[in-house]
Design a protein around this motif. Structure first.
Motif, PDB file in Angstrom:
ATOM      1  N   PRO A 182       0.824  -1.218   0.000  1.00 23.46           N
ATOM      2  CA  PRO A 182       0.000   0.000   0.000  1.00 23.46           C
ATOM      3  C   PRO A 182       0.857   1.266   0.000  1.00 23.46           C
ATOM      4  CG  PRO A 182      -0.911  -1.595   1.521  1.00 23.46           C
ATOM      5  CD  PRO A 182       0.406  -2.161   1.064  1.00 23.46           C
ATOM      6  N   MET A 183       0.486   2.199  -0.868  1.00 23.42           N
ATOM      7  CA  MET A 183       1.270   3.415  -1.067  1.00 23.42           C
ATOM      8  C   MET A 183       0.565   4.572  -0.357  1.00 23.42           C
ATOM      9  SD  MET A 183       2.598   4.982  -4.690  1.00 23.42           S
ATOM     10  CE  MET A 183       0.974   4.797  -5.411  1.00 23.42           C
ATOM     11  N   GLY A 184       1.203   5.138   0.648  1.00 21.86           N
ATOM     12  CA  GLY A 184       0.606   6.229   1.401  1.00 21.86           C
ATOM     13  C   GLY A 184       0.976   7.594   0.859  1.00 21.86           C
ATOM     14  N   ARG A 185       0.758   8.611   1.674  1.00 21.25           N
ATOM     15  CA  ARG A 185       1.006   9.989   1.258  1.00 21.25           C
ATOM     16  C   ARG A 185       2.469  10.249   0.901  1.00 21.25           C
ATOM     17  NH1 ARG A 185      -3.069  13.607   2.981  1.00 21.25           N
ATOM     18  NH2 ARG A 185      -4.754  12.547   4.104  1.00 21.25           N
ATOM     19  N   TYR A 186       3.371   9.504   1.525  1.00 25.11           N
ATOM     20  CA  TYR A 186       4.794   9.759   1.298  1.00 25.11           C
ATOM     21  C   TYR A 186       5.209   9.387  -0.125  1.00 25.11           C
ATOM     22  CZ  TYR A 186       9.854   9.231   1.554  1.00 25.11           C
ATOM     23  OH  TYR A 186      11.195   9.320   1.299  1.00 25.11           O
ATOM     24  N   LEU A 187       4.726   8.251  -0.623  1.00 24.96           N
ATOM     25  CA  LEU A 187       5.157   7.772  -1.940  1.00 24.96           C
ATOM     26  C   LEU A 187       4.280   8.268  -3.091  1.00 24.96           C
ATOM     27  CD1 LEU A 187       6.134   4.059  -1.199  1.00 24.96           C
ATOM     28  CD2 LEU A 187       7.664   5.956  -1.758  1.00 24.96           C
ATOM     29  N   ARG A 188       3.024   8.623  -2.810  1.00 25.26           N
ATOM     30  CA  ARG A 188       2.126   8.979  -3.910  1.00 25.26           C
ATOM     31  C   ARG A 188       2.615  10.174  -4.734  1.00 25.26           C
ATOM     32  NH1 ARG A 188      -2.228   8.259  -1.150  1.00 25.26           N
ATOM     33  NH2 ARG A 188      -2.402   6.073  -1.746  1.00 25.26           N
ATOM     34  N   PRO A 189       3.284  11.185  -4.141  1.00 25.01           N
ATOM     35  CA  PRO A 189       3.791  12.287  -4.969  1.00 25.01           C
ATOM     36  C   PRO A 189       4.877  11.879  -5.963  1.00 25.01           C
ATOM     37  CG  PRO A 189       3.558  13.000  -2.697  1.00 25.01           C
ATOM     38  CD  PRO A 189       3.360  11.517  -2.700  1.00 25.01           C
ATOM     39  N   TYR A 190       5.452  10.698  -5.815  1.00 25.84           N
ATOM     40  CA  TYR A 190       6.400  10.236  -6.834  1.00 25.84           C
ATOM     41  C   TYR A 190       5.682   9.936  -8.147  1.00 25.84           C
ATOM     42  CZ  TYR A 190      10.522   9.798  -3.834  1.00 25.84           C
ATOM     43  OH  TYR A 190      11.604  10.069  -3.032  1.00 25.84           O
ATOM     44  N   PHE A 191       4.375   9.717  -8.096  1.00 23.63           N
ATOM     45  CA  PHE A 191       3.603   9.403  -9.301  1.00 23.63           C
ATOM     46  C   PHE A 191       2.591  10.487  -9.639  1.00 23.63           C
ATOM     47  CE2 PHE A 191       5.015   5.415  -7.423  1.00 23.63           C
ATOM     48  CZ  PHE A 191       5.636   4.812  -8.519  1.00 23.63           C
ATOM     49  N   ALA A 192       2.036  11.154  -8.642  1.00 22.44           N
ATOM     50  CA  ALA A 192       1.120  12.262  -8.897  1.00 22.44           C
ATOM     51  C   ALA A 192       1.935  13.472  -9.355  1.00 22.44           C
ATOM     52  CB  ALA A 192       0.334  12.591  -7.635  1.00 22.44           C
ATOM     53  N   TRP A 193       1.505  14.078 -10.451  1.00 24.39           N
ATOM     54  CA  TRP A 193       2.224  15.231 -11.004  1.00 24.39           C
ATOM     55  C   TRP A 193       1.315  16.454 -10.901  1.00 24.39           C
ATOM     56  CZ3 TRP A 193       2.001  17.858 -16.065  1.00 24.39           C
ATOM     57  CH2 TRP A 193       3.110  18.709 -16.272  1.00 24.39           C
ATOM     58  N   TYR A 194       1.717  17.426 -10.096  1.00 18.43           N
ATOM     59  CA  TYR A 194       0.850  18.578  -9.842  1.00 18.43           C
ATOM     60  C   TYR A 194       1.704  19.761  -9.398  1.00 18.43           C
ATOM     61  CZ  TYR A 194       1.571  16.981  -5.025  1.00 18.43           C
ATOM     62  OH  TYR A 194       2.138  16.596  -3.840  1.00 18.43           O
ATOM     63  N   GLY A 195       1.058  20.894  -9.308  1.00 20.98           N
ATOM     64  CA  GLY A 195       1.768  22.101  -8.870  1.00 20.98           C
ATOM     65  C   GLY A 195       2.855  22.491  -9.855  1.00 20.98           C
ATOM     66  N   ASP A 196       4.046  22.822  -9.304  1.00 18.29           N
ATOM     67  CA  ASP A 196       5.147  23.281 -10.160  1.00 18.29           C
ATOM     68  C   ASP A 196       6.219  22.203 -10.339  1.00 18.29           C
ATOM     69  OD1 ASP A 196       6.083  23.212  -7.595  1.00 18.29           O
ATOM     70  OD2 ASP A 196       6.964  25.228  -7.601  1.00 18.29           O
ATOM     71  N   MET A 197       5.836  20.938 -10.243  1.00 15.24           N
ATOM     72  CA  MET A 197       6.804  19.848 -10.421  1.00 15.24           C
ATOM     73  C   MET A 197       7.400  19.877 -11.816  1.00 15.24           C
ATOM     74  SD  MET A 197       4.945  16.586  -8.625  1.00 15.24           S
ATOM     75  CE  MET A 197       4.697  16.467  -6.855  1.00 15.24           C
ATOM     76  N   ASP A 198       8.714  19.616 -11.893  1.00 20.55           N
ATOM     77  CA  ASP A 198       9.408  19.573 -13.174  1.00 20.55           C
ATOM     78  C   ASP A 198       9.131  18.230 -13.846  1.00 20.55           C
ATOM     79  OD1 ASP A 198      11.507  20.631 -15.073  1.00 20.55           O
ATOM     80  OD2 ASP A 198      12.468  18.762 -14.444  1.00 20.55           O
ATOM     81  N   LEU A 199       8.598  18.255 -15.068  1.00 16.79           N
ATOM     82  CA  LEU A 199       8.164  17.028 -15.725  1.00 16.79           C
ATOM     83  C   LEU A 199       9.298  16.029 -15.975  1.00 16.79           C
ATOM     84  CD1 LEU A 199       6.059  15.264 -17.089  1.00 16.79           C
ATOM     85  CD2 LEU A 199       6.317  16.642 -19.161  1.00 16.79           C
TER      86      LEU A 199
END
Length: 286
Positions: free
Chosen positions: A195-212
């Motif tokens: 199970p992937m919690g809040r810590y790992l999900r931003p590695y796959f969710a792309w939002y805000g000003d993240m560099d593609l």
């Protein structure tokens, strides 16, 4: 927010996945371009086949709950988490995306969007008439469309509010019948079956000003990603009475689906199906 600094993935795995994806794309892009040029029926089916194999190349496993509507056309309404949403949904639906006009100018991803037969939307009023005509033409031809009504991507933990104005496409009618809308929940749930919690999900969710490029490199170096796609009961604007009510209904269904998936719970119909399956197995064994 991004996770703590420090790359936890494998560069070799990222390179392998990039090479496989680019090779697959390089082979099929010219084929799809020719099919579109001659208006071949395979134009609709080839992207579906491509996205299914693209998910394998990228290390994505899709777990489907419920079923997409069999009748056409259908407007699929889905929450938006990442650029990975495109191959995930493309692997489940023979449909075209409704995308922002600026995506058409993006290098590589813009070409892919065009070959997917995406409908590009410019929100300037001077362009709205031509876009309505294009959507009506596509719907009358029986094409299914996919809409991300949040207007942007989120962090995958919550569903952002839906913009009811984007549901104007649901006002389209095909013949005398209202356009049917099917809500779809998209949830990034597990990494290597953990199970992937809040810590790992931003590695796959792309939002805000993240560099593609940096984000893509990091995500492709991680393990196998599981994405849960849940199809909810269809609805129409006629049934709901207004665009706002339709947007609220779709949001409620999708939000509940995401909450279930990331917490590891099953939808009621899936629980009943599995319980019935176990009973049949016990009867057969007895």
């Amino acid at each position: 927010m991004r996770p703590a600094e420090g790359y936890i993935g494998s560069p070799l795995l990222a390179i392998r996945r990039i090479v496989l994806f680019v090779a697959l794309t390089a082979v099929l892009m010219p084929v799809q371009a020719v099919l579109m040029l001659v208006h071949a029926p395979l134009t609709r089916r080839l992207p579906y086949w491509y996205h299914r194999h693209a998910c394998r190349c990228l290390g994505i496993r899709v777990e489907r709950r419920g079923r997409p509507r069999r009748q056409h056309p259908t407007l699929y309404v889905c929450n938006h988490v990442s650029y990975f949403d495109i191959p995930v949904l493309g692997s489940q639906l023979q449909a075209s995306f409704i995308a922002k006009q600026e995506i058409a100018a993006w290098p590589f991803f813009g070409w892919l969007a065009k070959l997917q037969r995406s409908v590009f939307v410019d929100r300037r009023r001077s362009q709205s008439g031509a876009q309505r005509d294009e959507m009506q033409k596509r719907l009358e031809a029986g094409d299914d469309l996919i809409l991300f009504p949040e207007g942007t991507s989120g962090d995958g933990n919550f569903v952002l509010p839906f913009k009811s104005a984007l549901f104007s496409v649901a006002e389209r009618r095909v013949g005398d019948a209202p356009l049917v809308v099917q809500p779809v929940s998209l949830s990034y749930t597990r990494l290597d079956d953990v199970p992937m919690g809040r810590y790992l999900r931003p590695y796959f969710a792309w939002y805000g000003d993240m560099d593609l490029p940096a984000h893509l490199w990091e995500s492709l170096g991680l393990g196998t990603l599981t994405v849960v796609v849940e199809f909810h009961e269809p609805v129409t604007l006629d049934e709901m009475g207004s665009r706002r009510a339709l947007a609220e209904r779709c949001h409620a269904l999708i939000e509940a689906g995401v909450a279930r998936a990331i917490s590891g719970r099953l939808p009621p119909r899936e629980k009943r199906r599995r319980r019935f399956g176990r009973k049949r197995a016990n009867v057969a064994a007895g």
